[in-house]
Structures are given as structure tokens and as C-alpha cells.
Design an enzyme around this catalytic site. Structure first.
Site, PDB file in Angstrom:
ATOM      1  N   HIS A  56       0.845  -1.194   0.000  1.00 18.57           N
ATOM      2  CA  HIS A  56       0.000   0.000   0.000  1.00 18.57           C
ATOM      3  C   HIS A  56       0.883   1.247   0.000  1.00 18.57           C
ATOM      4  O   HIS A  56       2.044   1.207   0.424  1.00 18.57           O
ATOM      5  CB  HIS A  56      -0.894   0.019   1.233  1.00 18.57           C
ATOM      6  CG  HIS A  56      -1.970  -1.008   1.215  1.00 18.57           C
ATOM      7  ND1 HIS A  56      -3.028  -0.968   2.094  1.00 18.57           N
ATOM      8  CD2 HIS A  56      -2.174  -2.104   0.441  1.00 18.57           C
ATOM      9  CE1 HIS A  56      -3.838  -1.991   1.857  1.00 18.57           C
ATOM     10  NE2 HIS A  56      -3.328  -2.708   0.870  1.00 18.57           N
ATOM     11  N   GLU A  58       0.891   3.815   1.914  1.00 19.55           N
ATOM     12  CA  GLU A  58       1.387   4.172   3.241  1.00 19.55           C
ATOM     13  C   GLU A  58       2.581   3.316   3.643  1.00 19.55           C
ATOM     14  O   GLU A  58       3.560   3.828   4.203  1.00 19.55           O
ATOM     15  CB  GLU A  58       0.292   3.995   4.304  1.00 19.55           C
ATOM     16  CG  GLU A  58      -0.943   4.834   4.069  1.00 19.55           C
ATOM     17  CD  GLU A  58      -2.045   4.098   3.326  1.00 19.55           C
ATOM     18  OE1 GLU A  58      -3.216   4.318   3.663  1.00 19.55           O
ATOM     19  OE2 GLU A  58      -1.732   3.307   2.411  1.00 19.55           O
ATOM     20  N   CYS A  86      -6.008   1.878   5.994  1.00 20.60           N
ATOM     21  CA  CYS A  86      -6.669   0.637   6.409  1.00 20.60           C
ATOM     22  C   CYS A  86      -6.073   0.181   7.744  1.00 20.60           C
ATOM     23  O   CYS A  86      -5.143   0.791   8.273  1.00 20.60           O
ATOM     24  CB  CYS A  86      -6.475  -0.451   5.350  1.00 20.60           C
ATOM     25  SG  CYS A  86      -4.773  -1.073   5.245  1.00 20.60           S
ATOM     26  N   CYS A  89      -2.227  -0.624   7.522  1.00 18.13           N
ATOM     27  CA  CYS A  89      -1.393   0.574   7.450  1.00 18.13           C
ATOM     28  C   CYS A  89      -1.421   1.346   8.762  1.00 18.13           C
ATOM     29  O   CYS A  89      -0.392   1.851   9.207  1.00 18.13           O
ATOM     30  CB  CYS A  89      -1.828   1.445   6.285  1.00 18.13           C
ATOM     31  SG  CYS A  89      -1.521   0.661   4.685  1.00 18.13           S
TER      32      CYS A  89
END
Length: 149
Positions: A56, A58, A86, A89
């Protein structure tokens, strides 16, 4: 006095990263990490390209910022991300001890808020910065994806 480097300025930089993800066929999430008005990490989703569910924006930004700083803690840093983090993360952000998280669009299905994820007690979180732009990019991506299938 108007600060030239404000939340909107840095969120626009995160949106540029999200556009890059869009162009690569990735879910369009972009992130930048800032310390003292300086961007030290830029990232976007790479889950498809790397075939890695943890890639992701992040997560990529956390790694890049830690490498830049030469340490695992991101104290005095702010993450700007186009979509609410999410649970995965948010957990990584907890361990990084990042000082502040600023996100654009709310993720009312998988976001850390709806999932009840705990952030580090010293981390401040704020949402809604350029949320309309972030939401529009996400909607455009999924509309185009549906039309391809």
C-alpha cells in the site's frame, strides 16, 4: 500570513502520487511524508505491480521515510494520504510513532476508523482534506475498471 506549505499543498502532492497509481492500473492511493515542510517520502499503491498485498502507498512511504531518516520512528513527521489508512497501514503507522496523519477521502468500509483500529496515543489524525478530488479519482478508477471487464 498564509503558509505556502499547508495541508492542501501536501495533499495535492499525495494526489499526484495517486494519479501515478491510476496510470499504472493500481488502486489510486498516493502518499507523502513530510518533516519540517520537506517531503521525505513519496509513494503510491504497488500491490498489483509487486504482487504484494502489503504494498500500500502508506507502507511504501513509511519504509522510504525511515530509510531517509536512518531510523524506524517517524516522530515529528506527517503522513498525507489520499484515502483513510486501512487497519494494516494504521498498525504500521502506530509502530512508526508518526506524529500526524492527514487523509483525503474517508474509507467507510475498510478504513481504520470503521475497523476500530488504535493509533499511537501521540498520533493526531485528520480527514477530509481535498476529499472530493480523492473520491472522484477513486470513482473514476472503479468505473473504468468495470467497463474493461
Amino acid at each position: 500570513m498564509i503558509e505556502p506549505y499547508d495541508d492542501t499543498y501536501f495533499m495535492k502532492k499525495a494526489l499526484q502520487e495517486a494519479e501515478t497509481a491510476f496510470e499504472l492500473g493500481e488502486i489510486p492511493v498516493g502518499a507523502v511524508i513530510v518533516i519540517k515542510n520537506t517531503i521525505i517520502a513519496r509513494a503510491h499503491n504497488l500491490t498489483e505491480r509487486l504482487n504484494d498485498v502489503t504494498a500500500h502507498a502508506e507502507m511504501q512511504a513509511i519504509t522510504s521515510a525511515a530509510n531517509f531518516l536512518g531510523g524506524k520512528y517517524l516522530k515529528d513527521c506527517t503522513l498525507y494520504v489520499t484515502l483513510e489508512p486501512c487497519q494494516m497501514c494504521a498498525g504500521a503507522l502506530y509502530w512508526s510513532q508518526i506524529s500526524r496523519i492527514v487523509y483525503g477521502a474517508l474509507d467507510d468500509q475498510r478504513g481504520c476508523g470503521v475497523m476500530g483500529t488504535t493509533l499511537h496515543p501521540k498520533t493526531k489524525i485528520e480527514g477530509g482534506i481535498l476529499s472530493a478530488e480523492a473520491e472522484q479519482l477513486m470513482k473514476r478508477f472503479f468505473i473504468e475498471r468495470r467497463n474493461l471487464n
